[in-house]
Enzyme design. Sequence first.
Site, PDB file in Angstrom:
ATOM      1  N   ILE A  88       0.847  -1.201   0.000  1.00 52.85           N
ATOM      2  CA  ILE A  88       0.000   0.000   0.000  1.00 52.85           C
ATOM      3  C   ILE A  88       0.883   1.252   0.000  1.00 52.85           C
ATOM      4  CG2 ILE A  88      -1.851   1.248   1.183  1.00 52.85           C
ATOM      5  CD1 ILE A  88      -2.664  -1.599   0.237  1.00 52.85           C
ATOM      6  N   LYS A  89       0.617   2.126  -0.981  1.00 48.95           N
ATOM      7  CA  LYS A  89       1.416   3.349  -1.106  1.00 48.95           C
ATOM      8  C   LYS A  89       0.610   4.506  -0.522  1.00 48.95           C
ATOM      9  CE  LYS A  89       4.416   5.016  -4.841  1.00 48.95           C
ATOM     10  NZ  LYS A  89       4.506   5.104  -6.307  1.00 48.95           N
ATOM     11  N   VAL A  90       1.229   5.220   0.401  1.00 44.00           N
ATOM     12  CA  VAL A  90       0.540   6.363   1.037  1.00 44.00           C
ATOM     13  C   VAL A  90       1.413   7.598   0.919  1.00 44.00           C
ATOM     14  CG1 VAL A  90      -0.671   4.878   2.712  1.00 44.00           C
ATOM     15  CG2 VAL A  90       1.502   5.932   3.363  1.00 44.00           C
TER      16      VAL A  90
END
Length: 216
Positions: A82-84
């Site tokens: 997951i890229k935040v």
Amino acid sequence: MKFFADTAEIAAIQELAATGLLDGVTTNPSLIAKSGRDFKEVTKEICAIVDGPVSAEVVALDHETMMKEAEVLRKIADNVCIKVPLTIDGLKTCKKLTGDGTMVNVTLCFSATQALLAAKAGATFVSPFVGRHDDNGFDGMQLIGDIKLIYENYGFKTEILVASVRHGIHVLQAAQIGADVMTAPPSVIKGLFKHVLTEKGIEGFLADWAKTGQSI
Ligand code: G3P
């Protein structure tokens, strides 16, 4: 140094994966838009091609919605990362997700202190954008060196993922500094295989081999 492809183009990922040298893939909303594909569908396809981490980015700005989006994305495949974004809500989300054992890539990092925060939030990867840093009159590789020093000072496990790579010199310098990962467009990765003297050498050897009249 691990090599990730910074793209959502399936054919390009398949071509690089076939070399056996591709360790993962990074995508972002701009790359998904460029592919013209459905986000979840194309992410699932990419995850089936590569065994390594495939970064899929949330688009919400608040922690609660980021968590909901992450829940959808991590169900796509086990290798989804997951890229935040590097914001307060992004790092809250990072802390929560990595605490649950989910891989997180903290993106849009432009300072070493931001990278320190990402490591404190337990990020799996931090993505400093060297090309965009250079474009704006800063020294992208100095940033990588600073992050490396800070992470070594405290033994942080967060991997430095050099992003926004524009050319082979960025790859060379990232490796010299000892970055963990670099992500680059397929054209840049393919360019790394090439050298004019390699091509010229093959040409010369084949011309001489033809003169022998032999075959292997
Ligand atoms: O995926 C993040 C980063 O690599 C984007 O690069 O070329 O859009 O600055 P670029």
